[in-house]
Design a protein around this motif. Structure first.
Motif, PDB file in Angstrom:
ATOM      1  N   TYR A 341      75.804  15.898  28.275  1.00 41.09           N
ATOM      2  CA  TYR A 341      75.946  16.659  27.034  1.00 41.09           C
ATOM      3  C   TYR A 341      75.515  15.797  25.850  1.00 41.09           C
ATOM      4  CZ  TYR A 341      78.799  19.091  30.455  1.00 41.09           C
ATOM      5  OH  TYR A 341      79.229  19.708  31.595  1.00 41.09           O
ATOM      6  N   ALA A 342      75.461  16.429  24.675  1.00 39.86           N
ATOM      7  CA  ALA A 342      75.008  15.728  23.474  1.00 39.86           C
ATOM      8  C   ALA A 342      75.880  14.516  23.155  1.00 39.86           C
ATOM      9  CB  ALA A 342      74.973  16.689  22.296  1.00 39.86           C
ATOM     10  N   ASP A 343      77.178  14.577  23.523  1.00 41.37           N
ATOM     11  CA  ASP A 343      78.085  13.482  23.207  1.00 41.37           C
ATOM     12  C   ASP A 343      78.295  12.526  24.392  1.00 41.37           C
ATOM     13  OD1 ASP A 343      79.427  15.228  24.808  1.00 41.37           O
ATOM     14  OD2 ASP A 343      81.275  15.272  23.606  1.00 41.37           O
ATOM     15  N   THR A 344      77.509  12.709  25.452  1.00 34.73           N
ATOM     16  CA  THR A 344      77.631  11.821  26.616  1.00 34.73           C
ATOM     17  C   THR A 344      77.144  10.417  26.251  1.00 34.73           C
ATOM     18  OG1 THR A 344      77.327  13.640  28.180  1.00 34.73           O
ATOM     19  CG2 THR A 344      76.878  11.408  28.989  1.00 34.73           C
ATOM     20  N   THR A 345      77.944   9.416  26.587  1.00 36.16           N
ATOM     21  CA  THR A 345      77.551   8.019  26.305  1.00 36.16           C
ATOM     22  C   THR A 345      77.451   7.174  27.576  1.00 36.16           C
ATOM     23  OG1 THR A 345      79.876   7.428  25.932  1.00 36.16           O
ATOM     24  CG2 THR A 345      78.568   8.065  23.998  1.00 36.16           C
ATOM     25  N   THR A 346      78.130   7.604  28.618  1.00 37.57           N
ATOM     26  CA  THR A 346      78.056   6.878  29.901  1.00 37.57           C
ATOM     27  C   THR A 346      77.747   7.885  30.998  1.00 37.57           C
ATOM     28  OG1 THR A 346      79.697   5.262  29.173  1.00 37.57           O
ATOM     29  CG2 THR A 346      79.287   5.419  31.540  1.00 37.57           C
ATOM     30  N   VAL A 347      76.734   7.565  31.811  1.00 35.72           N
ATOM     31  CA  VAL A 347      76.352   8.456  32.899  1.00 35.72           C
ATOM     32  C   VAL A 347      76.485   7.729  34.233  1.00 35.72           C
ATOM     33  CG1 VAL A 347      74.767   9.810  31.500  1.00 35.72           C
ATOM     34  CG2 VAL A 347      73.905   7.856  32.772  1.00 35.72           C
ATOM     35  N   ILE A 348      76.736   8.509  35.263  1.00 35.79           N
ATOM     36  CA  ILE A 348      76.713   7.993  36.632  1.00 35.79           C
ATOM     37  C   ILE A 348      75.527   8.637  37.328  1.00 35.79           C
ATOM     38  CG2 ILE A 348      77.926   7.864  38.838  1.00 35.79           C
ATOM     39  CD1 ILE A 348      80.555   8.102  37.285  1.00 35.79           C
ATOM     40  N   PHE A 349      74.564   7.804  37.720  1.00 30.77           N
ATOM     41  CA  PHE A 349      73.410   8.311  38.453  1.00 30.77           C
ATOM     42  C   PHE A 349      73.756   8.383  39.944  1.00 30.77           C
ATOM     43  CE2 PHE A 349      70.988   6.714  34.731  1.00 30.77           C
ATOM     44  CZ  PHE A 349      70.269   7.865  34.448  1.00 30.77           C
ATOM     45  N   GLU A 350      73.497   9.536  40.540  1.00 30.05           N
ATOM     46  CA  GLU A 350      73.708   9.739  41.974  1.00 30.05           C
ATOM     47  C   GLU A 350      72.353   9.801  42.668  1.00 30.05           C
ATOM     48  OE1 GLU A 350      75.934  13.349  43.954  1.00 30.05           O
ATOM     49  OE2 GLU A 350      73.785  13.804  43.793  1.00 30.05           O
ATOM     50  N   SER A 351      72.213   9.038  43.752  1.00 28.97           N
ATOM     51  CA  SER A 351      71.016   9.100  44.589  1.00 28.97           C
ATOM     52  C   SER A 351      71.504   9.111  46.031  1.00 28.97           C
ATOM     53  CB  SER A 351      70.099   7.892  44.339  1.00 28.97           C
ATOM     54  OG  SER A 351      68.919   7.997  45.104  1.00 28.97           O
ATOM     55  N   ALA A 352      71.381  10.255  46.698  1.00 25.90           N
ATOM     56  CA  ALA A 352      72.017  10.414  48.006  1.00 25.90           C
ATOM     57  C   ALA A 352      71.058  11.034  49.006  1.00 25.90           C
ATOM     58  CB  ALA A 352      73.275  11.279  47.871  1.00 25.90           C
ATOM     59  N   ASN A 353      71.486  11.000  50.268  1.00 22.01           N
ATOM     60  CA  ASN A 353      70.742  11.638  51.341  1.00 22.01           C
ATOM     61  C   ASN A 353      71.705  12.523  52.123  1.00 22.01           C
ATOM     62  OD1 ASN A 353      69.670  11.610  54.364  1.00 22.01           O
ATOM     63  ND2 ASN A 353      67.921  11.246  53.017  1.00 22.01           N
ATOM     64  N   PHE A 354      71.305  13.783  52.337  1.00 20.49           N
ATOM     65  CA  PHE A 354      72.170  14.736  53.013  1.00 20.49           C
ATOM     66  C   PHE A 354      71.482  15.300  54.247  1.00 20.49           C
ATOM     67  CE2 PHE A 354      73.237  15.036  48.433  1.00 20.49           C
ATOM     68  CZ  PHE A 354      74.529  14.517  48.495  1.00 20.49           C
ATOM     69  N   ASN A 355      72.282  15.727  55.216  1.00 22.01           N
ATOM     70  CA  ASN A 355      71.779  16.289  56.462  1.00 22.01           C
ATOM     71  C   ASN A 355      70.932  17.533  56.183  1.00 22.01           C
ATOM     72  OD1 ASN A 355      72.381  18.498  58.752  1.00 22.01           O
ATOM     73  ND2 ASN A 355      72.270  16.465  59.688  1.00 22.01           N
ATOM     74  N   ALA A 356      69.727  17.540  56.739  1.00 21.09           N
ATOM     75  CA  ALA A 356      68.773  18.614  56.451  1.00 21.09           C
ATOM     76  C   ALA A 356      69.296  19.980  56.888  1.00 21.09           C
ATOM     77  CB  ALA A 356      67.444  18.323  57.137  1.00 21.09           C
ATOM     78  N   ALA A 357      69.833  20.068  58.102  1.00 21.98           N
ATOM     79  CA  ALA A 357      70.309  21.354  58.610  1.00 21.98           C
ATOM     80  C   ALA A 357      71.479  21.879  57.790  1.00 21.98           C
ATOM     81  CB  ALA A 357      70.702  21.221  60.075  1.00 21.98           C
ATOM     82  N   SER A 358      72.376  20.971  57.384  1.00 23.31           N
ATOM     83  CA  SER A 358      73.533  21.375  56.596  1.00 23.31           C
ATOM     84  C   SER A 358      73.100  21.969  55.257  1.00 23.31           C
ATOM     85  CB  SER A 358      74.460  20.181  56.375  1.00 23.31           C
ATOM     86  OG  SER A 358      75.490  20.495  55.462  1.00 23.31           O
ATOM     87  N   VAL A 359      72.159  21.306  54.598  1.00 28.55           N
ATOM     88  CA  VAL A 359      71.670  21.795  53.303  1.00 28.55           C
ATOM     89  C   VAL A 359      70.975  23.143  53.474  1.00 28.55           C
ATOM     90  CG1 VAL A 359      70.048  21.340  51.425  1.00 28.55           C
ATOM     91  CG2 VAL A 359      71.462  19.485  52.317  1.00 28.55           C
ATOM     92  N   ARG A 360      70.167  23.243  54.513  1.00 20.01           N
ATOM     93  CA  ARG A 360      69.426  24.484  54.753  1.00 20.01           C
ATOM     94  C   ARG A 360      70.375  25.666  54.967  1.00 20.01           C
ATOM     95  NH1 ARG A 360      64.659  27.402  54.337  1.00 20.01           N
ATOM     96  NH2 ARG A 360      64.468  28.836  56.054  1.00 20.01           N
ATOM     97  N   LYS A 361      71.401  25.465  55.805  1.00 24.40           N
ATOM     98  CA  LYS A 361      72.337  26.550  56.094  1.00 24.40           C
ATOM     99  C   LYS A 361      73.100  26.975  54.851  1.00 24.40           C
ATOM    100  CE  LYS A 361      73.016  25.331  60.964  1.00 24.40           C
ATOM    101  NZ  LYS A 361      73.949  24.756  61.958  1.00 24.40           N
ATOM    102  N   THR A 362      73.569  25.989  54.078  1.00 17.46           N
ATOM    103  CA  THR A 362      74.322  26.308  52.868  1.00 17.46           C
ATOM    104  C   THR A 362      73.453  27.032  51.846  1.00 17.46           C
ATOM    105  OG1 THR A 362      75.861  24.470  53.162  1.00 17.46           O
ATOM    106  CG2 THR A 362      75.603  25.322  50.932  1.00 17.46           C
ATOM    107  N   ALA A 363      72.239  26.486  51.611  1.00 14.41           N
ATOM    108  CA  ALA A 363      71.347  27.095  50.622  1.00 14.41           C
ATOM    109  C   ALA A 363      70.964  28.513  51.014  1.00 14.41           C
ATOM    110  CB  ALA A 363      70.092  26.231  50.465  1.00 14.41           C
ATOM    111  N   THR A 364      70.719  28.731  52.309  1.00 15.03           N
ATOM    112  CA  THR A 364      70.330  30.063  52.783  1.00 15.03           C
ATOM    113  C   THR A 364      71.486  31.045  52.657  1.00 15.03           C
ATOM    114  OG1 THR A 364      68.746  29.075  54.332  1.00 15.03           O
ATOM    115  CG2 THR A 364      69.439  31.350  54.754  1.00 15.03           C
TER     116      THR A 364
END
Length: 816
Positions: A341-364
């Protein structure tokens, strides 16, 4: 997916002699499907940045304005209907000669001086969709013109070409996503650049990143519930962030590939995803806290996304959480409290790897096809997480000068990639491709693609790069394919296989089935039906048949029909019942197997003693007409047509036994070569009525399997006898006889009357009001002839007289 040509050239040095069309053609031939090439600003010739000096009401139109527009060297008068045009705004001005799409649709229209409601107009104040900038500057309402006032901080831009001001000097390649399904490494510009570098034998620039120097002020912690669903999760906190617009270069990169700039932090994550193919997310640390968890959702758990849409989750959906807060659906979409947001001063960057089949099923299941989900479901390399996170921190520190890393780099990981090495024999390439490729060329192609290759005496040891090891490259043939792609399929000679091509063994039975089917359909107008091979006990009982004669299935498809048919009639009669009410006549036939309990067929397997039941193929025709009282003749007609077409003789003989469903007197056996191959008859009226059929039904049944065997034997035994050169003589004989006498009895009597009698054919049977009770009229055609001479009239008369006397003697027949 959209790929920026300028962005590609950031990683590969492509000279001006190499055109974007050539790059697209080579990619299409080896790697991906390039669906189109679009040059930025192709609709922006003679379109400049202008400033609206005045905008007054049109004197002759309520919804138009008369504007004076400064375009640098001159001021133009333009009539405009834009809902948002105001004095002082910067706008896109199409000068005379510019080509635009009216309301963003149809053919291009070249602007020329014109009069609108009596006022002269020298150009057009354009909407974004009229000059091809709809994706870059989406309009909020239909008549809204493109407002460029946000560019006011740029100096001296009035009068400059709009393409120059917006930096629209790029060319975009449109790539079909389906062609990338098995290539997770190609979902970013760097992966495509690697392919282009190999195609044009150029060096691929190393992807430079700066190692993160961890901080200690922010205690960041990550817990993963299931490492199979989340094999790697990296995070780091950065403070001193000032959220605002991104630098111009970053906005231009995103806009070029259809991604709208949001703010500098979100733009960094999108930029890296488009460059590397690795999705990232940035959380506001003040809303997340210090602890992040990765867990499965609870059944029925509610989740509110960034766009405030609500979703109901299941226990198979993976979530990113912070305490009781749902931050996002892993790999799919961020939650309401996961943004910056406009007043955000500290951020946490996320860089992850997720199971392909799990993501596909959820997204579908949720109907969410996001950019991140599309990439995760292709099985991304977990090693990308670290490179992407390092680049995100590097850009954050560059864009926000006061920013610094305040936490350690959290890296929770548990994954293994099968990178080999694979051992390939030196001759595998010539064996698989049929062409001898020099080893130096093989090594060059593989090394440029990132493979590590060690040579042995008779083989190669090939280590797979991690970005190709998730699901793409796993066997030696995959490596051969990589070499073939870049060696060039067009360089592999085409040759026909060097082996004899023998025609398949002729299937005589199948040919006979087709011949019979064509005769019945094309010549006689019958309709072919397909029934199941199963019958019910009720059908069998109504046919008057014995269930002992039927094979019962242990596991039938339908409990109502557990028996295998032993003839085609029960289901055909059901077809007649279901259709006769709608038509004046029904003519149908079926070709199919019937199953015998009395005869054995083929062995169940080649080594065993178990035998299958005999399964001959039969054809059965049925005719029923509302006004037809003797359908036997329709069945007989079908019989004659079939055998005429087959050029085969047949005989009709009386049946010794009558089956329960057969008419006792309208019944005959069909003989070929002395063997019984079928039956022509009518259905017993009592049986027909029990099955719901009130009409008389004529039936022809032929055993095609047996007929094939007989015809094959006859073909081998065929002998030739010249036709007689002397004419045959035909005479018709009609007489009255008691109904109790059959055609077979009469035929037998006639055939023994004279050696000159060559053929006897019954052509009419009549029972009507003019015939005495208990009698019938029968008409025969008698054919007389001699092989060596012409018969005399006296010989014919004597033969006819003898035939009449024999009929009188045997049957007390009365000649008509």
């Amino acid at each position: 997916m959209l790929i920026s040509y300028n962005w590609l050239k950031k990683f590969v040095n492509l000279s001006s002699s190499i055109t974007v069309e050539e790059v697209a053609a080579r990619l299409k031939a080896t790697t991906v499907e390039v669906e189109g090439i679009k040059k930025q600003g192709e609709l922006l010739n003679n379109v400049v940045v202008g400033k609206v000096v005045s905008a007054i009401k049109h004197p002759n139109a309520d919804k138009l304005k008369l504007c004076r527009v400064d375009v640098g060297p001159e001021e133009l008068q333009i009539v405009c209907g834009g809902s948002n045009v105001v004095e002082g705004m910067l706008a896109a001005i199409g000068k005379v000669g510019a080509k635009v799409q009216w309301h963003g649709e149809g053919e291009l229209i070249e602007l020329s001086p014109t009069k609108i409601r009596g006022e002269e107009s020298f150009g057009m104040i354009c909407a974004s969709d009229e000059i091809g900038l709809r994706e870059m500057f989406p309009a909020k309402e239909e008549k809204e013109i493109l407002d460029l006032s946000s560019l006011a901080d740029k100096k001296n831009i009035v009068g400059l070409p709009l393409a120059e001001v917006l930096g629209l000097n790029d060319t975009i390649l449109e790539i079909d996503n389906k062609s990338l399904s098995n290539r997770p490494d190609l979902w970013g510009h760097y992966g495509i650049a690697r392919e282009v570098a190999v195609l044009f034998n150029r060096d691929l620039k190393k992807y430079e990143v700066v190692k993160i120097k961890p901080g200690k002020d922010f205690k960041l912690k990550v817990e993963i519930e299931d490492t199979k669903l989340c094999p790697r999760y990296m995070a780091v906190a950065v403070s001193g962030i000032k959220v605002g617009p991104s630098p111009q270069w970053l906005q231009e990169k995103l806009l070029a590939v259809g991604s709208n700039p949001i703010n500098n932090i979100v733009d960094i994550t999108n930029y890296i995803m488009l460059e590397l193919g690795q999705p990232l997310h940035a959380f506001d640390a003040s809303k997340v806290g210090h602890d992040i968890g990765v867990r499965l959702a609870k059944e029925g758990e509610k989740f509110v996304a960034l766009d405030e849409a609500e979703y109901t989750l299941s226990v198979t959906d993976l979530m990113i959480v912070a305490g009781n807060k749902s931050l996002g659906i892993a790999g799919v979409k961020g939650g309401l409290e996961s943004g910056t947001y406009a007043d955000t001063t500290t951020v946490i960057f996320e860089s992850a790897n997720f199971n392909a089949a799990s993501v596909r099923k959820t997204a579908t299941r949720l109907g969410l096809r996001t950019d991140s989900a599309i990439r995760y479901e292709k099985s991304l390399d977990p090693n990308l997480c670290e490179i992407a996170l390092q680049k995100a921190v590097e850009l954050a520190l560059e864009i926000c000068p006061g920013a610094k890393v305040v936490s350690k780099v959290v890296d929770e990981k548990k994954f293994h990639l099968s990178v080999g090495p694979l051992e390939l024999s030196n001759d595998i390439f010539v064996k698989k491709l049929g062409v001898d490729i020099e080893q130096k060329d093989i090594l060059n192609i593989l090394s440029r693609l990132g493979f590590e290759v060690k040579t042995k005496k008779n083989s190669l040891l090939v280590t797979i790069p991690t970005w190709r090891a998730t699901k793409d490259i796993s066997i030696a043939e995959d490596v051969v394919e990589e070499v073939a792609r870049f060696f060039g399929y067009e360089n592999i000679p085409s040759a026909l296989p060097n082996f004899p091509i023998n025609p398949p063994e002729k299937n005589v039975l199948r040919d006979l089935e087709r011949d019979v089917s064509e005769i019945l359909v094309k010549t006689l107008g019958y309709n072919e039906v397909y029934n199941y091979s199963f019958v019910s006990d009720a059908q069998v009982n109504k046919m008057g048949d014995d269930l002992v004669q039927y094979l019962e299935l242990d596991n039938p498809l339908s409990k109502e029909r557990p028996f295998l048919r032993r003839n085609l009639l029960p289901n055909l009669l059901e077809n007649i019942k279901n259709n006769i009410e709608n038509y004046s006549e029904v003519k149908i036939f079926e070709i199919g197997k019937v199953f015998s309990t009395k005869q054995n067929g083929l062995r169940l397997d080649s080594n065993g003693d178990d035998l299958l039941p005999k399964q001959d193929t039969w054809v059965a025709t049925m005719y029923a007409g509302k006004k037809e009282v003797t359908p036997f003749w329709q069945a007989r007609r079908a019989l004659e047509n079939i055998f005429v077409a087959l050029k085969t003789d047949f005989q009709i003989v009386a049946a010794d036994m009558v089956k329960p469903w057969e008419h006792p007197t309208r019944l005959a056996l069909v003989m070929v070569g002395g063997e019984m191959v079928g039956v022509v008859c009518e259905i017993n009226p009592i049986v027909a009525q029990s099955l719901g059929v009130e009409q008389r039904v004529g039936v022809l049944q032929l055993n095609l399997s047996l007929l094939v065997e007989i015809l094959s034997r006859q073909e081998k035994q065929t002998s030739y006898r010249a036709a007689s050169v002397y004419p045959e003589v035909m005479r018709d004989l009609a007489f009255l006889v008691k109904k109790e006498f059959t055609h077979g009895q009469i035929l037998k009597a006639l055939e023994k009357t004279n050696a000159l009698l060559k053929n006897v054919e019954l052509f009419d049977v009549y029972e009507g009001s003019k015939i005495s009770e208990g009698y019938k009229s029968m008409a025969y055609r008698l054919t007389f002839g001699h092989h060596d001479r012409t018969l005399t009239a006296d010989e014919i008369e004597n033969a006819m007289k003898k035939a009449q006397e024999e009929l009188k003697k045997e049957f007390n027949a009365e000649v008509r």
